[in-house]
Design a protein around this motif. Structure first.
Motif, short mmCIF file in Angstrom:
data_model
loop_
_atom_site.label_atom_id
_atom_site.label_comp_id
_atom_site.label_asym_id
_atom_site.label_seq_id
_atom_site.Cartn_x
_atom_site.Cartn_y
_atom_site.Cartn_z
N ILE A 195 0.86 -1.19 0.00
CA ILE A 195 0.00 0.00 0.00
C ILE A 195 0.89 1.24 0.00
N GLY A 196 0.67 2.14 -0.96
CA GLY A 196 1.47 3.36 -1.06
C GLY A 196 1.06 4.38 -0.01
N PRO A 197 1.79 5.50 0.04
CA PRO A 197 1.46 6.53 1.03
C PRO A 197 0.07 7.14 0.80
N LYS A 198 -0.47 7.72 1.89
CA LYS A 198 -1.80 8.34 1.82
C LYS A 198 -1.73 9.59 0.95
N GLU A 199 -2.71 9.75 0.06
CA GLU A 199 -2.75 10.95 -0.79
C GLU A 199 -3.11 12.18 0.04
N LYS A 200 -2.50 13.32 -0.30
CA LYS A 200 -2.87 14.58 0.34
C LYS A 200 -3.91 15.24 -0.55
N LYS A 201 -5.14 15.36 -0.03
CA LYS A 201 -6.25 15.73 -0.90
C LYS A 201 -6.84 17.11 -0.59
N MET A 202 -7.54 17.65 -1.58
CA MET A 202 -8.27 18.92 -1.41
C MET A 202 -9.41 18.74 -0.41
N GLY A 203 -10.13 17.63 -0.53
CA GLY A 203 -11.30 17.41 0.34
C GLY A 203 -11.41 15.96 0.74
N ILE A 204 -12.59 15.61 1.25
CA ILE A 204 -12.86 14.30 1.86
C ILE A 204 -11.60 13.72 2.52
N ARG A 205 -11.01 14.56 3.35
CA ARG A 205 -9.72 14.18 3.94
C ARG A 205 -9.83 13.13 5.03
N GLY A 206 -11.04 12.91 5.52
CA GLY A 206 -11.23 11.86 6.53
C GLY A 206 -11.17 10.47 5.92
N SER A 207 -11.36 10.38 4.61
CA SER A 207 -11.27 9.06 3.98
C SER A 207 -9.83 8.85 3.52
N ASP A 208 -9.39 7.60 3.55
CA ASP A 208 -7.99 7.33 3.19
C ASP A 208 -7.90 6.87 1.75
N THR A 209 -7.09 7.57 0.98
CA THR A 209 -6.94 7.30 -0.45
C THR A 209 -5.48 6.95 -0.73
N HIS A 210 -5.27 5.82 -1.38
CA HIS A 210 -3.89 5.33 -1.58
C HIS A 210 -3.72 4.74 -2.97
N SER A 211 -2.44 4.62 -3.37
CA SER A 211 -2.10 3.75 -4.50
C SER A 211 -1.87 2.36 -3.91
N LEU A 212 -2.09 1.36 -4.74
CA LEU A 212 -1.84 -0.03 -4.31
C LEU A 212 -0.90 -0.66 -5.34
N MET A 213 0.09 -1.38 -4.84
CA MET A 213 1.04 -2.01 -5.75
C MET A 213 0.96 -3.54 -5.62
N PHE A 214 0.90 -4.19 -6.75
CA PHE A 214 0.84 -5.66 -6.77
C PHE A 214 2.05 -6.19 -7.54
N SER A 215 2.83 -6.99 -6.86
CA SER A 215 4.02 -7.52 -7.51
C SER A 215 4.03 -9.04 -7.33
#
Ligand code: CAA
Length: 379
Positions: A195-215
């Protein structure tokens, strides 16, 4: 479509309203400021049955209809749009897809804990180069006999780190285009899944948004959803329902901002009278109220068509397209009505304006909704 809500609908709406006011309102500014996931509140939503609202009770859900669902999301989004999207993704994109398209074994293993809210889920379609153009999947899942080998990256995934169960869309046969796409159930913690780092977002900051890597993640064959090649149709069907959830979130954001602006306009005085008594402000509120009513009717129409088992690709897209525009317009005007106070966090409306923007982007941008709608206009 029946415009009258039943006793049960009103009860659920009230329960969601009470929960939002007692449990979400208090910490919403702080969670936004610190990008803090509402862990305790999500547990409470699980206890209220809000994380698997439409799932059959035999799979751990609440067995309610889509009207109840949109009423609940709207009430929650009035106060906290982040909590609303966490709920919407788990209900519409994860539980609904698993219930409709998974086999009994998959449902018992994955749907039951998700519908009860013991764990939450994420839906992983978007990629660095495949957001709107969803058929251009670069993530691959190569058939190795008893398992698939999953490789690739997913972007902007809601519930990215808080989820335990992930529905991952991947290309299994490039030659077949979108017919060579499959959907898989992937568990957190499997080797090669990062799981990548948490995105820094303009809004809905209480929800966690990430990149996911599959190898080289080994996904057992029994974790594929449906027949071989069903993945894109699955994603589209799930998103048709998801768009009703986001439309309700947008409606909630708009209504929350309107309620605050209406109240403020009756308290704040300028030029010797409440600002509501100035036509410039009263007309803004009249427009906001009218647009919110129109958005609400579109959301209820889409939800009632879903309950009737109709094709909701048009009504869901129309509801999302319109409600997200209303959320944006209404929150901008709510900030304007609050003047200088609108620009500071304690009055809530600036957060709502930032939160509104994403409703025009995720689960299909407004441009994608217009594609979906226009394709339904001709046969
Ligand atoms: N419902 C059902 N089926 C649909 C559909 C819909 N709304 N839209 C397309 N399809 C079907 C088509 O009928 C076609 O199927 P057949 O080949 O069997 O006839 C197939 O899908 C491919 O469709 P197109 O040929 O039209 O494909 P396209 O590439 O021209 O366009 C698209 C497809 C509608 C633009 C699609 O790519 C799309 O919806 N993109 C947006 C994706 C999206 O919403 N992403 C959001 C990410 S999820 C998210 O945000 C989650 C979160 O965490 C909050």
């Amino acid at each position: 479509m029946d415009f009258n809500l039943t006793e049960e609908h009103l009860m659920i709406q009230q329960a969601a309203k009470d929960f939002a006011n007692t449990e979400l309102l208090g910490g919403v500014i702080e969670r936004d400021e610190h990008s803090k996931f509402p862990t305790d509140q999500v547990k409470m939503m699980a206890d209220l049955g809000f994380l698997g609202m439409m799932v059959d009770p035999k799979y751990g859900g609440s067995g309610l209809d889509s009207i109840s669902y949109v009423l609940a999301i709207t009430e929650i989004a009035k106060i906290d749009a982040s909590a609303a999207v966490i709920m919407s993704v788990n209900n519409s994109l994860v539980c609904a897809g698993l219930e409709k398209y998974c086999n009994e074994e998959q449902k018992m293993k994955y749907l039951v804990p998700l519908a009860k809210g013991d764990v939450i889920g994420a839906f992983c379609l978007s990629e660095p180069e495949a957001g709107s153009d969803a058929t251009s999947q670069k993530t691959t899942a190569i058939d190795k006999g008893d398992h698939y080998l999953l490789n690739g990256t997913k972007n902007w995934i809601t519930n990215g780190s808080s989820a335990s169960t992930y529905i991952v869309i991947a290309q299994t046969d490039v030659e077949k285009g979108h017919k060579g796409i499959n959907a898989f159930i992937v568990e957190k913690g499997w080797a090669g899944f990062d799981i990548g780092p948490k995105e820094k977002k303009m809004g809905i900051r209480g929800s966690d948004t990430h990149s996911l890597m599959f190898s080289d993640v080994k996904v057992p064959k029994e974790n594929r959803i449906g027949e071989d090649g069903f993945g894109f149709a699955f994603a589209m069907a799930v998103l048709n329902g998801g768009r009703i959830g986001i439309a309700s979130q947008a409606l909630g954001i708009a209504t929350g901002a309107y309620d605050l602006a209406l109240k403020y306009s009756q308290e704040r005085k300028a030029f010797g009278k409440e600002i509501f008594k100035h036509q410039a402000i009263a007309f803004k509120l009249a427009d906001m109220a009218t647009q919110i009513m129109a958005a609400k009717l579109l959301v209820l129409k889409a939800a009632s068509e879903k309950d009737e088992g109709k094709d909701i690709s048009q009504s869901g897209a129309m509801a999302k397209l319109y409600a997200s525009q209303v959320a944006m317009d209404t929150t901008i005007e709510a900030v304007q009505i609050h003047g200088g106070n609108g620009y500071v966090s304690e009055y809530h409306v600036e957060r709502m304006m930032r939160d509104a923007k994403i409703t025009q982007i995720y689960e299909g941008t407004s441009e994608i909704q217009r594609i979906v709608i226009s394709r339904t206009l001709v046969s």
